[in-house]
Write an enzyme that holds these catalytic residues in place. Sequence first.
Site, PDB file in Angstrom:
ATOM      1  N   CYS A   1       1.391 -26.610 -16.150  1.00  0.00           N
ATOM      2  CA  CYS A   1       1.334 -27.867 -15.370  1.00  0.00           C
ATOM      3  C   CYS A   1       1.543 -27.618 -13.876  1.00  0.00           C
ATOM      4  CB  CYS A   1       2.436 -28.822 -15.817  1.00  0.00           C
ATOM      5  SG  CYS A   1       2.353 -29.263 -17.534  1.00  0.00           S
TER       6      CYS A   1
HETATM    7  N1  LIG Z   1       3.054 -28.550 -22.075  1.00  0.00           N
HETATM    8  C1  LIG Z   1       4.040 -28.868 -21.242  1.00  0.00           C
HETATM    9  O1  LIG Z   1       4.951 -28.099 -21.002  1.00  0.00           O
HETATM   10  C2  LIG Z   1       4.058 -30.210 -20.575  1.00  0.00           C
HETATM   11  C3  LIG Z   1       5.261 -30.648 -20.024  1.00  0.00           C
HETATM   12  C4  LIG Z   1       5.308 -31.887 -19.428  1.00  0.00           C
HETATM   13  C5  LIG Z   1       4.160 -32.658 -19.348  1.00  0.00           C
HETATM   14  N2  LIG Z   1       2.986 -32.210 -19.869  1.00  0.00           N
HETATM   15  C6  LIG Z   1       1.819 -33.084 -19.782  1.00  0.00           C
HETATM   16  O2  LIG Z   1       1.655 -33.725 -21.045  1.00  0.00           O
HETATM   17  C7  LIG Z   1       0.269 -33.925 -21.323  1.00  0.00           C
HETATM   18  C8  LIG Z   1      -0.112 -33.241 -22.639  1.00  0.00           C
HETATM   19  O3  LIG Z   1       0.102 -31.855 -22.471  1.00  0.00           O
HETATM   20  P1  LIG Z   1       0.210 -30.851 -23.698  1.00  0.00           P
HETATM   21  O4  LIG Z   1       0.737 -29.580 -23.148  1.00  0.00           O
HETATM   22  O5  LIG Z   1       0.893 -31.486 -24.859  1.00  0.00           O
HETATM   23  O6  LIG Z   1      -1.328 -30.667 -24.060  1.00  0.00           O
HETATM   24  P2  LIG Z   1      -1.941 -29.937 -25.358  1.00  0.00           P
HETATM   25  O7  LIG Z   1      -3.286 -29.445 -24.952  1.00  0.00           O
HETATM   26  O8  LIG Z   1      -0.947 -28.977 -25.934  1.00  0.00           O
HETATM   27  O9  LIG Z   1      -2.108 -31.132 -26.418  1.00  0.00           O
HETATM   28  C9  LIG Z   1      -2.924 -32.238 -26.192  1.00  0.00           C
HETATM   29  C10 LIG Z   1      -3.512 -32.669 -27.522  1.00  0.00           C
HETATM   30  O10 LIG Z   1      -4.266 -33.868 -27.319  1.00  0.00           O
HETATM   31  C11 LIG Z   1      -5.410 -33.826 -28.189  1.00  0.00           C
HETATM   32  N3  LIG Z   1      -6.378 -34.791 -27.693  1.00  0.00           N
HETATM   33  C12 LIG Z   1      -7.160 -34.714 -26.588  1.00  0.00           C
HETATM   34  N4  LIG Z   1      -7.895 -35.834 -26.472  1.00  0.00           N
HETATM   35  C13 LIG Z   1      -7.573 -36.642 -27.512  1.00  0.00           C
HETATM   36  C14 LIG Z   1      -7.982 -37.936 -27.927  1.00  0.00           C
HETATM   37  N5  LIG Z   1      -8.894 -38.650 -27.246  1.00  0.00           N
HETATM   38  N6  LIG Z   1      -7.456 -38.441 -29.060  1.00  0.00           N
HETATM   39  C15 LIG Z   1      -6.555 -37.748 -29.774  1.00  0.00           C
HETATM   40  N7  LIG Z   1      -6.104 -36.512 -29.417  1.00  0.00           N
HETATM   41  C16 LIG Z   1      -6.612 -35.978 -28.312  1.00  0.00           C
HETATM   42  C17 LIG Z   1      -5.831 -32.375 -28.141  1.00  0.00           C
HETATM   43  O11 LIG Z   1      -6.636 -32.039 -29.249  1.00  0.00           O
HETATM   44  C18 LIG Z   1      -4.477 -31.652 -28.142  1.00  0.00           C
HETATM   45  O12 LIG Z   1      -4.044 -31.356 -29.463  1.00  0.00           O
HETATM   46  C19 LIG Z   1      -0.478 -33.390 -20.088  1.00  0.00           C
HETATM   47  O13 LIG Z   1      -0.675 -34.446 -19.180  1.00  0.00           O
HETATM   48  C20 LIG Z   1       0.497 -32.386 -19.512  1.00  0.00           C
HETATM   49  O14 LIG Z   1       0.295 -32.202 -18.126  1.00  0.00           O
HETATM   50  C21 LIG Z   1       2.926 -31.003 -20.504  1.00  0.00           C
END
Ligand SMILES: NC(=O)c1ccc[n+]([C@@H]2O[C@H](COP(=O)([O-])OP(=O)(O)OC[C@H]3O[C@@H](n4cnc5c(N)ncnc54)[C@H](O)[C@@H]3O)[C@@H](O)[C@H]2O)c1
Length: 302
Positions: A285
């Site tokens: 991120c």
């Molecule tokens: N990973 C981290 O450490 C972290 C920490 C804080 C915030 N974030 C934020 O949180 C959000 C998610 O990040 P993440 O790391 O969990 O992402 P990720 O890629 O691990 O998971 C996202 C999931 O969403 C699914 N997805 C995408 N479009 C979809 C839809 N239309 N319907 C249903 N499922 C769908 C994907 O298949 C995937 O499994 C982002 O905005 C990221 O910036 C991430």
Amino acid sequence: MQSIAERLPDIRHVGQALERKIRDHSAKAGVIGLGYVGLPLVLEIAKAGFQVTGIDIDRAKVDSVNAGVSHIPDVPSKTLLSLVKRRKIKATQSLAVIENLDTISICVPTPLRKTKDPDLSYIIAAVAAVHNHLRPGQLIVLESTTYPGTTREVVLPILEKSGLRAGKDFFLAFSPERIDPGNRHYNTRNIPKVIGGMTPQCTDLATLLYSQFVDKIVPVSSPEHAEMVKLLENTFRSVNIALVNEMALMCHKFGINVWEVIEAAKTKPFGFMPFYPGPGLGGHCIPVDPYYLAWKAKMNGL
Ligand SMILES: NC(=O)c1ccc[n+]([C@@H]2O[C@H](COP(=O)([O-])OP(=O)(O)OC[C@H]3O[C@@H](n4cnc5c(N)ncnc54)[C@H](O)[C@@H]3O)[C@@H](O)[C@H]2O)c1
């Protein structure tokens, strides 16, 4: 001004029914996106006694969750399996289930386009799915990191195309996820959760929901404030990691040990926080989120 606790009993109409369901844990919870953010959230909600449905477009993730096999290191398969067996957690690719849910937390990716502009296509797709199945009394919380204004300017108009109104028929809030994968001390439960709703009632209901499974809630005055909190935090990290990496280069040139410098500097009890040089920027991120802020700043002529 009334405190949240004083205001909550006055929540009327559809809000009252939702409030009751959250309080007695009969609310059906849903999480869209079963990744690093979504799956630990599913687990915490289920551990608190709610039935949770995880929705993901990725069939492999849905199948592994239903088999009780975790694809996220912070989520132990043993705990997941036991909650799946007790029917507290189930996963699906079907968006139609949204209609049966009382609360929906959206945890989908927010990457950058090639031009380094925000790519909101995942948020828009997920919110469009919610819109197709929206009914009165639902609470929708966006957790994906994004620029200030997304909830009001992008999410709200899609949902209100249904004819339902936020704060009256359904409830909408933004709450940034702050999880730090791999951190042994801080997790979904004990990281304070910032929440900003479209209306005070939206904030109250989201606060009530998350306080069932997160230790401390920090309500703020609007979704924009909550969106900006996350960008401040991650831009702060990005700037300081860049600074300490430059310090490391300078120290190397000067024949000074940067680690010894940081160890000594961090004994200052105020006004300093240690950051450490390294090859990465600390998670995927950190290099992305400051561009969301820069884009918004440029849009405002800054
Ligand atoms: N990973 C981290 O450490 C972290 C920490 C804080 C915030 N974030 C934020 O949180 C959000 C998610 O990040 P993440 O790391 O969990 O992402 P990720 O890629 O691990 O998971 C996202 C999931 O969403 C699914 N997805 C995408 N479009 C979809 C839809 N239309 N319907 C249903 N499922 C769908 C994907 O298949 C995937 O499994 C982002 O905005 C990221 O910036 C991430």
